[in-house]
Scaffold this motif. Structure first.
Motif, mmCIF file in Angstrom:
data_model
loop_
_atom_site.group_PDB
_atom_site.id
_atom_site.type_symbol
_atom_site.label_atom_id
_atom_site.label_comp_id
_atom_site.label_asym_id
_atom_site.label_seq_id
_atom_site.Cartn_x
_atom_site.Cartn_y
_atom_site.Cartn_z
ATOM 1 N N ASP A 440 6.045 6.139 -1.641
ATOM 2 C CA ASP A 440 5.122 5.040 -1.912
ATOM 3 C C ASP A 440 4.194 4.839 -0.714
ATOM 4 O O ASP A 440 4.662 4.672 0.419
ATOM 5 N N VAL A 441 2.888 4.839 -0.962
ATOM 6 C CA VAL A 441 1.890 4.621 0.092
ATOM 7 C C VAL A 441 1.128 3.345 -0.237
ATOM 8 O O VAL A 441 0.561 3.218 -1.325
ATOM 9 N N ARG A 442 1.128 2.389 0.692
ATOM 10 C CA ARG A 442 0.457 1.117 0.476
ATOM 11 C C ARG A 442 -0.508 0.827 1.625
ATOM 12 O O ARG A 442 -0.280 1.255 2.766
ATOM 13 N N GLU A 451 4.118 -7.249 7.532
ATOM 14 C CA GLU A 451 5.410 -7.689 8.045
ATOM 15 C C GLU A 451 6.233 -8.373 6.963
ATOM 16 O O GLU A 451 7.448 -8.125 6.854
ATOM 17 N N ASP A 452 5.618 -9.213 6.163
ATOM 18 C CA ASP A 452 6.341 -9.901 5.090
ATOM 19 C C ASP A 452 6.911 -8.899 4.086
ATOM 20 O O ASP A 452 8.054 -9.045 3.617
ATOM 21 N N PHE A 453 6.110 -7.913 3.740
ATOM 22 C CA PHE A 453 6.554 -6.880 2.792
ATOM 23 C C PHE A 453 7.759 -6.124 3.353
ATOM 24 O O PHE A 453 8.763 -5.916 2.658
ATOM 25 N N LEU A 454 7.671 -5.729 4.612
ATOM 26 C CA LEU A 454 8.754 -4.964 5.224
ATOM 27 C C LEU A 454 9.996 -5.818 5.435
ATOM 28 O O LEU A 454 11.126 -5.326 5.330
ATOM 29 N N ARG A 455 9.816 -7.101 5.719
ATOM 30 C CA ARG A 455 10.969 -7.989 5.868
ATOM 31 C C ARG A 455 11.742 -8.083 4.553
ATOM 32 O O ARG A 455 12.983 -8.107 4.546
ATOM 33 N N ASP A 456 11.023 -8.110 3.434
ATOM 34 C CA ASP A 456 11.678 -8.117 2.128
ATOM 35 C C ASP A 456 12.492 -6.844 1.920
ATOM 36 O O ASP A 456 13.582 -6.879 1.343
ATOM 37 N N SER A 610 -8.408 2.025 1.948
ATOM 38 C CA SER A 610 -8.203 1.421 0.624
ATOM 39 C C SER A 610 -8.858 2.255 -0.466
ATOM 40 O O SER A 610 -8.334 2.370 -1.585
ATOM 41 N N GLY A 611 -10.012 2.847 -0.140
ATOM 42 C CA GLY A 611 -10.686 3.708 -1.106
ATOM 43 C C GLY A 611 -9.913 4.976 -1.392
ATOM 44 O O GLY A 611 -9.957 5.510 -2.502
ATOM 45 N N LEU A 612 -9.179 5.461 -0.386
ATOM 46 C CA LEU A 612 -8.396 6.685 -0.573
ATOM 47 C C LEU A 612 -7.092 6.427 -1.311
ATOM 48 O O LEU A 612 -6.657 7.226 -2.140
ATOM 49 N N VAL A 613 -6.462 5.301 -1.008
ATOM 50 C CA VAL A 613 -5.122 5.043 -1.543
ATOM 51 C C VAL A 613 -5.171 4.213 -2.817
ATOM 52 O O VAL A 613 -4.412 4.443 -3.767
ATOM 53 N N ASN A 614 -6.035 3.210 -2.842
ATOM 54 C CA ASN A 614 -6.204 2.375 -4.039
ATOM 55 C C ASN A 614 -4.891 1.745 -4.490
ATOM 56 O O ASN A 614 -4.574 1.676 -5.668
ATOM 57 N N ARG A 615 -4.099 1.312 -3.503
ATOM 58 C CA ARG A 615 -2.828 0.652 -3.834
ATOM 59 C C ARG A 615 -2.474 -0.277 -2.678
ATOM 60 O O ARG A 615 -2.055 0.176 -1.612
ATOM 61 N N ASP A 616 -2.650 -1.586 -2.891
ATOM 62 C CA ASP A 616 -2.345 -2.531 -1.824
ATOM 63 C C ASP A 616 -0.961 -3.138 -2.049
ATOM 64 O O ASP A 616 -0.250 -2.790 -2.988
ATOM 65 N N LEU A 617 -0.577 -4.061 -1.187
ATOM 66 C CA LEU A 617 0.779 -4.605 -1.252
ATOM 67 C C LEU A 617 1.004 -5.542 -2.428
ATOM 68 O O LEU A 617 2.144 -5.870 -2.752
ATOM 69 N N SER A 618 -0.055 -5.977 -3.084
ATOM 70 C CA SER A 618 0.107 -6.866 -4.237
ATOM 71 C C SER A 618 0.530 -6.104 -5.482
ATOM 72 O O SER A 618 0.995 -6.689 -6.457
ATOM 73 N N VAL A 619 0.384 -4.768 -5.451
ATOM 74 C CA VAL A 619 0.757 -3.948 -6.601
ATOM 75 C C VAL A 619 2.254 -3.657 -6.543
ATOM 76 O O VAL A 619 2.751 -3.158 -5.544
#
Length: 620
Positions: A440-442, A451-456, A610-619
């Motif tokens: 998974d690449v975000r 940090e919040d994402f990784l803490r989860d 963001s243009g290369l990955v097109n997948r942020d942490l909200s997905v």
């Protein structure tokens, strides 16, 4: 099986397999594509001939958490027990092959310039790997069998390979043994249709792998039967062969093993160390990394002074005698320095003797495991060229094994290639991330979001760390023991990991940042992250690497790393700085086992990523 025959008749078989693997076919078919068109229909026809036309063929089966693939896995039920049964088939188009000197496990095949692992050992490794990690097979090793089918070879043309005795997890048939091969297939499968065995294999849960330190600790105390695969096993057998010869013929050899992050270099090192130590050889493991060596002493060596003593630093051999050791395993050998002496070395003991000479001289078989794209300091000279040239000048034989697999980053070779292209360490430049269900690449919009994402992830029982380029000052702890939050990005700030080897407050010592759960609260750097892995990796790209005009460019004045700045006495050129910074981020971006979260402090770079990955942490 019938689908394979139909596609073959329509000349669409290799195109279908390539599409399944997500590849674009070339105008001129590769050797692998030609083998699909030739070898797969042979197996399908053989199954049909013996009344096993309903047996399911899993083609190019991806081994779990690995980039390695088995050519074919035949799936059905055993004719006597009625239980699910599987035969892993490794298809070889070799017309002839012989054994390498003094080895029954290393092979030289016609038309292939490099030495190869014996086909029996290759397919046996696949079987062992499957039973280790596929849940439905873990307690049923008797349900997995391995076959190497050399359908273009005769018994005479590969007669030397018969010195390697067959076993249930690995046996070999030639084209001349076609009838015997058919008899074997009939002995393994009942002619039942739609047994569901293939689906049960594909849908099985995958067992979690041990981390390197747990594996090393277990292996040092008792053989774990861990299956090294393909070129990993070839590298292992090459070293063991040279060790045997070094005693029989008093012949010194240098073995070089190269491979990218997650290719298994440290697993090979641990396996060699454990086996040689059990066999009574004088062997040591050495690195140039404080964090890596101290973690090996603390975890695998825990509770045993003898085991802790196996782990050394490159600099520890400056006073050693010639051939004091049988084997010296130099892991992370890209970190070999020009000399072992430094500013802390007493003047009377300072020398200009190359460190590489010290490491070669001390052992009958010095082994160097390295990745040239992980050289991150100006004084690190661990390259294949430097090692080979010094060995040749010294009159030593050199053996080089290049690893070609990927066992980190979910086994995603696609991600490793994407990172190389992104950092322009591969010709072609950045490309969109194609996606891979194994990794998974975000992209994060802020460090707080990262940090919040990784803490989860940590809360869910996974391991996660944040690391960054060295672009912020690095302060000593305050008098009250609290850490200074030097890494400041907008309204978010965190401290670097500790510098020293003693804990301060809730922060672990520097060598244990990557392995101690308390390390999550600090931002790691290249010197504490290199050599380690964790489930999720957060990478902060600092202002030393930014996108301009569609390409990443390095910014020298943005670094705070004094070793990269250089001095008047030891300058670092712009070209060298550029390579080192790209290598640093290559290392940081390839620490994750399951996924990576990337954040750049530069807005233009963030938008580009963001243009290369097109997948942020909200997905989700």
């Amino acid at each position: 099986m019938q689908e394979v025959l139909d596609l073959s008749i329509e000349q669409q078989l290799s195109a279908m397999v390539a599409k399944h693997l997500g590849r674009t076919r070339r105008q001129r078919p590769s050797s692998e594509e030609r083998s699909w068109d030739v070898s797969l229909p042979l197996i399908a026809e053989d199954l049909k001939t013996v009344g096993l036309g309903q047996i399911e063929m899993l083609i190019e089966y991806q081994l779990p958490e690995s980039s390695r693939r088995a050519d074919v896995i035949l799936s059905g039920v055993h004719p006597e027990t009625g239980a699910d049964n599987y035969v892993v088939v490794e298809l070889k188009q070799w017309s002839s092959a012989t054994l390498a000197h003094h080895s029954d496990r290393i092979v030289r095949a016609s038309g292939i310039p490099d030495e190869q692992l014996h086909p029996i050992d290759q397919v046996s490794g696949y079987c062992g790997y499957l039973t280790q990690y596929v849940e439905v097979l873990h307690d049923r090793p008797d349900a997995v069998h391995g076959v190497a089918y050399l359908h273009n070879a005769t018994e005479n043309s590969v007669s030397a390979l018969r010195e390697r005795p067959p076993e249930d997890s690995g046996r070999m048939f030639t084209g001349e043994q076609h009838d015997e091969f058919l008899t074997y297939l009939k002995s393994q499968f009942a002619p039942d249709a739609d047994t569901g065995a293939a689906d049960r294999l594909l849908q099985s849960a995958i067992r979690q792998k041990q981390n390197l330190f747990s594996f090393t600790g277990a292996e040092l105390r008792a053989a774990t039967q861990y299956s090294l695969l393909d070129h990993q096993k070839l590298a292992y057998e090459t070293v063991m062969n040279r060790v045997s010869l070094s005693r029989q013929a008093d012949q010194k050899s240098v073995v070089i093993v190269t491979g990218g992050p997650g290719s298994g270099k440290s697993l090979i090192a641990a396996s060699l160390l454990a086996e040689l130590h059990r066999d009574g050889y004088r062997v040591r493991h050495a690195t140039g990394s404080l964090a890596f060596t101290e973690s090996l002493r603390k975890f695998p060596g825990k509770g045993s002074t003898e085991l802790q003593g196996l782990f050394k630093y490159f600099r520890n051999f400056s006073d050693a005698g010639k051939n004091d050791l049988d084997v010296l395993i130099c892991d992370e050998a890209h970190r070999v320095r020009e000399v072992s002496t430094n500013r802390f070395t007493p003047a009377a003991k300072r020398t200009k003797r190359p460190q590489i000479d010290e490491l070669m001289a001390v052992a009958r078989v010095p082994v160097f495991l390295l990745d040239e794209n992980q050289v991150v300091r100006p004084d690190e000279i661990g390259t294949v060229k430097a090692i080979r040239e010094h060995a040749v000048r010294s009159g030593y034989l050199v053996h080089h094994v290049e690893l070609d697999g990927q066992f980190r980053c979910g086994g995603s070779a696609e991600y490793d290639e994407w990172v190389r292209r992104l950092l322009e360490l591969r010709v072609g430049g950045p490309t969109p991330w194609p996606g891979d269900p194994r990794f998974d690449v975000r992209i994060a919009s802020s460090p707080r979001e990262m940090e919040d994402f990784l803490r989860d992830k940590n809360s869910d029982g996974m391991t996660a760390r944040m690391a960054a380029g060295y672009c912020w000052p690095w302060s000593s702890p305050k008098e009250d023991g609290t850490l200074v939050e030097d890494v400041v990005i907008g309204d978010w700030s965190r401290p670097w990991n500790l510098r020293g080897d003693r804990a301060v407050g809730d922060a672990p010592p520097s060598p244990l940042w990557a392995t101690d759960p308390r390390g999550f609260g600090q931002v790691g750097c290249i010197y504490t992250a290199q050599g380690f892995e964790y489930d999720w990796s957060g990478v902060i790209i600092g202002p030393d690497l930014v996108v301009r005009n569609g390409h990443l460019t390095t910014v020298r004045q943005a670094t705070k790393d004094t070793t990269l700045k250089g001095t008047k006495k030891d300058p670092v050129s712009d070209e060298e700085f550029d390579v080192l910074v790209r290598n640093i981020y290559k290392v940081l971006l390839t620490r994750g086992m399951r996924g990576v979260v990337i954040y750049s402090v530069d807005p233009e770079t963030r938008e580009f990523l963001s243009g290369l990955v097109n997948r942020d942490l909200s997905v989700q």
